[in-house]
Design a protein around this motif. Structure first.
Motif, PDB file in Angstrom:
ATOM      1  N   THR A 104      -6.198   4.634  11.471  1.00  0.00           N
ATOM      2  CA  THR A 104      -7.438   4.957  10.764  1.00  0.00           C
ATOM      3  C   THR A 104      -7.255   4.864   9.257  1.00  0.00           C
ATOM      4  O   THR A 104      -8.220   4.985   8.519  1.00  0.00           O
ATOM      5  CB  THR A 104      -7.906   6.388  11.064  1.00  0.00           C
ATOM      6  OG1 THR A 104      -6.951   7.284  10.496  1.00  0.00           O
ATOM      7  CG2 THR A 104      -8.041   6.641  12.543  1.00  0.00           C
ATOM      8  N   GLY A 105      -6.021   4.708   8.795  1.00  0.00           N
ATOM      9  CA  GLY A 105      -5.805   4.592   7.353  1.00  0.00           C
ATOM     10  C   GLY A 105      -5.597   5.913   6.645  1.00  0.00           C
ATOM     11  O   GLY A 105      -5.311   5.927   5.459  1.00  0.00           O
ATOM     12  N   VAL A 106      -5.710   7.060   7.332  1.00  0.00           N
ATOM     13  CA  VAL A 106      -5.528   8.323   6.606  1.00  0.00           C
ATOM     14  C   VAL A 106      -4.087   8.587   6.237  1.00  0.00           C
ATOM     15  O   VAL A 106      -3.816   9.456   5.429  1.00  0.00           O
ATOM     16  CB  VAL A 106      -6.004   9.577   7.379  1.00  0.00           C
ATOM     17  CG1 VAL A 106      -7.462   9.778   7.232  1.00  0.00           C
ATOM     18  CG2 VAL A 106      -5.529   9.591   8.791  1.00  0.00           C
ATOM     19  N   LEU A 107      -3.175   7.862   6.862  1.00  0.00           N
ATOM     20  CA  LEU A 107      -1.766   8.142   6.564  1.00  0.00           C
ATOM     21  C   LEU A 107      -1.204   7.177   5.531  1.00  0.00           C
ATOM     22  O   LEU A 107       0.005   7.026   5.403  1.00  0.00           O
ATOM     23  CB  LEU A 107      -0.933   8.090   7.851  1.00  0.00           C
ATOM     24  CG  LEU A 107      -1.355   9.091   8.925  1.00  0.00           C
ATOM     25  CD1 LEU A 107      -0.402   9.026  10.108  1.00  0.00           C
ATOM     26  CD2 LEU A 107      -1.395  10.505   8.365  1.00  0.00           C
ATOM     27  N   ASP A 108      -2.095   6.510   4.782  1.00  0.00           N
ATOM     28  CA  ASP A 108      -1.626   5.514   3.819  1.00  0.00           C
ATOM     29  C   ASP A 108      -0.645   6.077   2.796  1.00  0.00           C
ATOM     30  O   ASP A 108       0.178   5.345   2.266  1.00  0.00           O
ATOM     31  CB  ASP A 108      -2.818   4.893   3.080  1.00  0.00           C
ATOM     32  CG  ASP A 108      -3.539   3.885   3.951  1.00  0.00           C
ATOM     33  OD1 ASP A 108      -3.085   3.684   5.098  1.00  0.00           O
ATOM     34  OD2 ASP A 108      -4.551   3.311   3.520  1.00  0.00           O
ATOM     35  N   ARG A 109      -0.738   7.340   2.511  1.00  0.00           N
ATOM     36  CA  ARG A 109       0.178   7.925   1.526  1.00  0.00           C
ATOM     37  C   ARG A 109       1.524   8.299   2.135  1.00  0.00           C
ATOM     38  O   ARG A 109       2.380   8.847   1.463  1.00  0.00           O
ATOM     39  CB  ARG A 109      -0.443   9.182   0.900  1.00  0.00           C
ATOM     40  CG  ARG A 109      -1.718   8.977   0.124  1.00  0.00           C
ATOM     41  CD  ARG A 109      -1.470   8.514  -1.304  1.00  0.00           C
ATOM     42  NE  ARG A 109      -0.410   9.184  -2.024  1.00  0.00           N
ATOM     43  CZ  ARG A 109      -0.574  10.280  -2.752  1.00  0.00           C
ATOM     44  NH1 ARG A 109      -1.751  10.837  -2.849  1.00  0.00           N
ATOM     45  NH2 ARG A 109       0.433  10.824  -3.390  1.00  0.00           N
ATOM     46  N   ARG A 155       2.282   3.014   6.678  1.00  0.00           N
ATOM     47  CA  ARG A 155       2.405   1.880   5.782  1.00  0.00           C
ATOM     48  C   ARG A 155       2.176   0.511   6.404  1.00  0.00           C
ATOM     49  O   ARG A 155       1.734  -0.407   5.739  1.00  0.00           O
ATOM     50  CB  ARG A 155       3.804   1.857   5.144  1.00  0.00           C
ATOM     51  CG  ARG A 155       4.028   2.910   4.140  1.00  0.00           C
ATOM     52  CD  ARG A 155       3.273   2.673   2.854  1.00  0.00           C
ATOM     53  NE  ARG A 155       2.966   3.928   2.205  1.00  0.00           N
ATOM     54  CZ  ARG A 155       3.883   4.757   1.746  1.00  0.00           C
ATOM     55  NH1 ARG A 155       5.151   4.457   1.834  1.00  0.00           N
ATOM     56  NH2 ARG A 155       3.543   5.893   1.206  1.00  0.00           N
ATOM     57  N   ARG A 194       0.220  -1.833   8.065  1.00  0.00           N
ATOM     58  CA  ARG A 194      -1.043  -2.293   8.623  1.00  0.00           C
ATOM     59  C   ARG A 194      -1.390  -3.641   8.022  1.00  0.00           C
ATOM     60  O   ARG A 194      -0.888  -4.018   6.980  1.00  0.00           O
ATOM     61  CB  ARG A 194      -2.172  -1.306   8.296  1.00  0.00           C
ATOM     62  CG  ARG A 194      -2.224  -0.136   9.249  1.00  0.00           C
ATOM     63  CD  ARG A 194      -3.438   0.701   8.975  1.00  0.00           C
ATOM     64  NE  ARG A 194      -3.516   1.086   7.575  1.00  0.00           N
ATOM     65  CZ  ARG A 194      -4.590   0.970   6.840  1.00  0.00           C
ATOM     66  NH1 ARG A 194      -5.689   0.465   7.352  1.00  0.00           N
ATOM     67  NH2 ARG A 194      -4.587   1.352   5.588  1.00  0.00           N
TER      68      ARG A 194
END
Ligand SMILES: Nc1ncnc2c1ncn2[C@@H]1O[C@H](COP(=O)(O)OP(=O)(O)OP(=O)(O)O)[C@@H](O)[C@H]1O
Ligand SMILES: Nc1ncnc2c1ncn2[C@@H]1O[C@H](COP(=O)(O)OP(=O)(O)OP(=O)(O)O)[C@@H](O)[C@H]1O
Ligand SMILES: [Mg+2]
Ligand SMILES: [Mg+2]
Lengths: 266, 196, 477
Positions: free
Chosen positions: B181-186, B191, B193
């Motif tokens: 979902t992209g919420v863990l980008d930090r 990382r 994707r």
């Protein structure tokens, strides 16, 4: 509805004590008390707890409302013990198929139910009379908890009511987008799961943004933090902890003297 | 890229670990009600109730997998326990000790791999060890009065199995889904994707 | 009292091929007041985040340099204060005073100085409550003022404001602007991002326009910039004072009544309200923050059960469900009849990409796949979202997310469309496109209810208005 407001009358003498002291007192009290499995010590402890309740400014009705799930737990203990008790000594009271109820079983059950109540009540009282901000402040100032972690947890805790609201918004949004479960229980469970997942995603996203906003206000600046709200740990707080230890010790002593003491370990 | 360069917690690590704990604290609170409600349903074989146990242990493994820093599992499980106590859990302050015990289990698993591997077997091990921590606590504290062979032992074993599957494998699957979902980008977990 | 320099600055967010910003050269001297303009998605928010030192190195790729007083912004954070659009995620503490004190504690301000500075900051922004007021009990506008106080208490040399008045009613927005004007010291540098130029002009002495492809398009005193580039900027999407939007009122009289609300209310959120919505008519619902507009929208949308009174759908709208009120309809039937756009766009996203998000509604209503693709492509194109088709909805800029949420509702072309603040955060071009799309829907005989604070939108599109008031005494038409 989740209720986060402290429920105590704010001026009550023991409710005003340092949150760390209250927490420590509750911990000490329960840790001493769990040393035994007999009914006498917890019964004494419950009597003391109920007697000091007014000093915490908590009304009995409020306590009852917070403690009702305990009753369900008590039923569970009873059923489990009837089926699986280790100690089946004493005269047989009831026998029907696999169910064998003896006096020993009943005494154990009574002990366990009372123990559960006796250890649960102090925690309920402490948390019901403590403001989360004060608890975090006291943990930092009096218990030397790391400030970044305590404040971080506090900031996250503020989201509890938001999460509850979010749950409703997510449910409505799914409906507005044409997604619902109707009467199918499997579809309901899946919808519940996907709503919970969306809630978690939203919570993490909010957390990430909150962290950015906190950094923008110098949270990770590395300069030593100062404190705007002083929490004091005074003699009365020490006395509260000692009092809790003494009371629990006295309950144990009484049970030893009466010969009912049954140690947890051994 | 499996581990982050520094072991110092960034603000986002602290807040997101806390938020996971809060979200699960709310779940625990609801789960506690459900647990009591299922007492009757499980009366035929109460140890089976431990199947539900795994859900209690998810935050430990999940935070370990996402944050990837020493202490994440322990911190998250303990905070979740404190939050459920603040929300008015029926087990009150004892759950804090319980949370500590459970958190230590998962923490040991991640530490054993020096916080460098977060793949499925490690997650499963972390789940199993949290389950072990939980089982030991319950074995000594809650279940003392019950029969050993017909209750205490199966209860402990089922707890560990439930923890391995629900908390270990479950948290691994959940981390993957969250990363998508992209919420863990930090976080390192989010990382890899595709670019759009 | 801080100056800043950008040299060929660029930033690419992790997970994106395109640069959000590129080749930006800019110098702002201490004490300047800059209005930063640019079409939606041009990278304004990204630029502010960079200046505040809030773009973590591990979350994207940087090009060129940025300096605050000669320092890397990540090292110069104590000189910079930033106010975001959404106050909810900026408040940290449970009590108002504690929240203002939070930043002071972090910076190690001596304990004795904290409370006087908190009181001063609260006074400057005109915060009307005592310090122990719970932050959860504040309205959106009050929360925004509190967040501003929390920023000002730190006495930043550089103040960054990212659409600080979005979602506020006109009176509340004026209060925030007033608070900013009062609170700025003569030597504080300020950069303000705001789509609506007219209201912001009194606060600034310089305008900088970002070019979406990269670089700075125009820079200088407001009057000079608008005189030299006015028409070109307006065509590119910048709101230029004096360029009014052409009206798009209904040309034919409204049709039959679609939905009737009688003594509809949900105490204490919404007082009893009566209204009728007709086919081929655009009704605008106005009113101050907290009047219950969003609550009314949810009730009309069949998403909340009414507390008091009734919502009745006409036979034409209700189809097979003529006997039941909208909040009892099954969801797939509801989306074809009544569509809803939520106030917070993020509440409404269900899938992982922009394209899937648009396709979801038409698929649920059982359209063939070719028709779905055609609808989706047209909307992507008209709302300038085509290059974002594969992006995750939650990584969009504020304006992009808003457009997507409106587009998801337009995709199913419901008989009645209810939108909550559909135009906020839009540049002039996307705003005109949105107004066109909504007007087309209405002209095709659909009903339209919009909750809005946007006076231009009301002037351009609304055929009728309804104003709710906060006194909870009810509504007047
Ligand atoms: N966290 C993110 N991850 C990936 N892409 C992002 C992220 N934030 C912004 N973007 C993209 O970067 C570009 C610039 O976004 P930004 O928010 O800076 O625009 P903006 O000028 O503030 O627009 P608006 O006026 O709509 O708020 C947009 O295309 C957006 O989709
Ligand atoms: N879920 C909720 N539970 C309880 N109260 C709520 C809830 N949502 C809104 N309220 C309250 O109800 C009132 C009306 O809220 P609503 O969001 O409908 O106002 P609004 O007119 O849309 O305001 P705005 O212009 O700020 O969007 C407000 O006082 C708000 O605080
Ligand atoms: Mg923006
Ligand atoms: Mg609203």
């Amino acid at each position: 509805m989740i209720n986060l407001e402290p429920v105590a009358a704010p001026g009550a003498p023991l409710a005003r004590r340092n949150p760390v002291a209250k927490l420590a007192a509750a911990m000490v009290f329960t840790l001493i008390l769990v040393a035994t499995l007999d009914p006498v010590a917890p019964a004494v402890a419950i009597a003391v707890e109920l007697a000091v309740l007014p000093l915490f400014g908590v009304r009995y009705r409020v306590l009852a409302r917070r403690a009702w799930p305990l009753l369900a737990g008590a039923v569970g203990i009873l059923v489990t013990l009837v089926l699986f008790a280790a100690d089946r000594s004493g005269p047989v009271l009831l026998q029907a198929g696999p169910v064998l109820v003896t006096e020993g079983v009943l005494v154990t059950a009574l002990g366990l139910v009372l123990r559960m109540l006796a250890v649960a009540l102090p925690g309920i009282v402490v948390f019901a009379t403590t403001d989360p901000t004060d608890l975090a402040d006291a943990l930092i100032q009096n218990a030397k908890a790391p400030a970044r972690f305590a404040i971080g947890a506090l900031a996250a805790f503020r989201m509890v009511p938001l999460l509850e609201q979010e749950w409703r918004m997510i449910s409505m949004a799914r409906r507005a987008r044409g997604v619902d479960a109707g009467r199918n229980p499997v579809a309901k469970l899946r919808l519940f799961g996907s709503t919970a997942f969306t809630l978690l995603v939203g919570a993490i996203r909010r957390g990430t943004r909150l962290a950015v906003a906190m950094d923008a206000r110098g949270f990770d600046a590395g300069t030593p933090r100062t404190v705007a709200r002083r929490q004091r740990f005074v003699l009365a707080d020490t006395l509260l902890i000692i009092g809790a230890a003494l009371t629990a010790g006295a309950a144990l002593t009484l049970s030893v003297l009466l010969g009912t003491f049954r140690p947890l370990i051994g | 890229m499996n581990h982050t360069d520094s072991n110092r917690w960034r603000t986002v690590d602290i807040v997101v670990a806390s938020v996971i704990a809060v979200a699960f604290g709310v779940v625990f609170w609801a789960w506690g009600l459900l647990w009591s409600a299922t007492d009757a349903a499980f009366a035929f074989f109460p140890p089976a109730q431990a199947v539900l146990y795994g859900v209690w242990l998810v935050p430990a493994v999940l935070a370990g997998l996402i944050i990837r820093k020493p202490g994440a599992a322990l911190y998250c499980e303990t905070v979740a326990a404190i939050i459920s106590a603040l929300l008015g859990s029926q087990w009150a302050s004892i759950v804090i000790l319980q949370g500590l015990m459970q958190g230590i289990g998962a923490e040991l698993a991640f530490a054993a791999f020096r916080y460098r591997s977060f793949r499925l077997p490690v997650a499963a091990l972390a789940g199993a060890l949290t389950g072990l921590g939980a089982a030991i606590f319950d074995f000594v504290y809650w279940n003392k009065a019950y029969d050993f062979a017909s209750y205490r032992l199966p209860y402990a074993l089922i707890t560990i199995v439930s923890a391995t599957i629900v908390a270990g494998l479950g948290a691994h699957v959940l981390t993957r889904a969250l990363a998508n979902t992209g919420v863990l980008d930090r976080f390192p977990a989010g990382r890899d994707r595709a670019l759009v | 009292m801080s100056g800043l320099v950008l040299r060929g600055f660029g930033w690419r967010h992790g997970g994106r091929k395109r640069w959000a910003l590129r080749g930006v050269d800019l110098r702002v001297e201490s004490g300047e007041r800059v209005l930063l303009l640019g079409p939606s998605g041009a990278g304004k928010s990204t630029l502010l985040a960079a200046l505040a030192g809030l773009l973590p190195e591990d979350s994207g790729e940087q090009e060129g340099g940025v300096e605050i007083d000669g320092l890397d912004p990540r090292k110069a954070r104590e000189r910079v204060g930033i106010l975001f659009q959404d106050p909810q995620t900026q408040l940290v503490m449970a009590r108002s005073g504690d929240d203002v004190a939070f930043g002071l504690e972090n910076r190690g301000v001596p304990a004795g100085e904290i409370w006087p500075r908190v009181d001063e900051a609260l006074h400057r922004v005109g915060f009307p409550y005592p310090r122990d007021r719970p932050t959860a009990a504040l309205s959106g506008g009050e929360q925004q003022r509190l967040a501003l106080a929390g920023t000002l208490a730190l006495r930043p040399g550089l103040l960054l404001l990212d659409e600080p008045t979005a979602n506020l009613d006109p009176a509340g927005a004026a209060l925030i602007r007033q608070a900013v004007a009062n609170a700025l010291d003569a030597d504080t540098t300020m950069i303000l991002v705001e789509h609506r130029v007219t209201e912001a002009l009194p606060l600034v002495d310089r305008v900088v326009v970002l070019e979406p492809g990269g670089g700075v398009r125009a820079d200088g005193p407001p009057a000079a910039v608008f005189a030299a580039h006015g028409d070109a900027l307006a065509a590119a999407g910048v709101w230029i004072p004096g360029h009014v939007a052409p009206p798009r009122h209904a040309t034919t009289p409204p049709g039959d009544v679609l939905l009737t609300a009688e003594r509809l209310g949900l105490p204490p959120r919404l007082a009893s309200t009566d209204l009728r919505v007709r086919a081929g008519e655009a009704l605008a619902v106005l009113g101050p923050n907290g009047a219950g507009k969003s609550t009314l929208a949810l009730l009309l949308g069949g998403l909340l059960p009414p507390g008091t009174g009734t919502v009745t759908a006409s036979a034409e709208l209700a189809g097979r469900d003529a006997r039941t009120p909208p909040h009892r309809w099954r969801a797939p039937a509801l989306v074809r009849r009544i569509g809803s756009v939520f106030q917070d766009p993020e509440h409404q996203f269900v899938t992982a990409t922009v394209r899937d998000e648009l396709a979801l509604g038409p698929r649920r209503t059982g359209q063939p796949e070719t028709a779905v693709t055609a609808t989706v492509d047209e909307l992507l194109h008209r709302l300038r979202l085509d290059r974002l088709a594969g992006a995750n909805p939650y990584t969009l800029s504020g304006g992009e997310a808003r457009r997507l949420s409106v587009a998801t509702a337009l995709a199913t072309a419901p008989r009645l469309l209810i939108c909550d603040e559909p135009t906020f955060g839009q540049d002039r071009r996307t705003w005109l496109e949105l107004v066109d799309l909504l007007a087309e829907l209405r002209d095709a005989g659909h009903g339209l209810v919009t909750v809005t604070h946007d006076e231009d939108f009301v002037a351009a599109l609304a055929d009728r208005t309804l104003t709710l008031d906060r006194s909870a005494a009810g509504a007047s038409s």
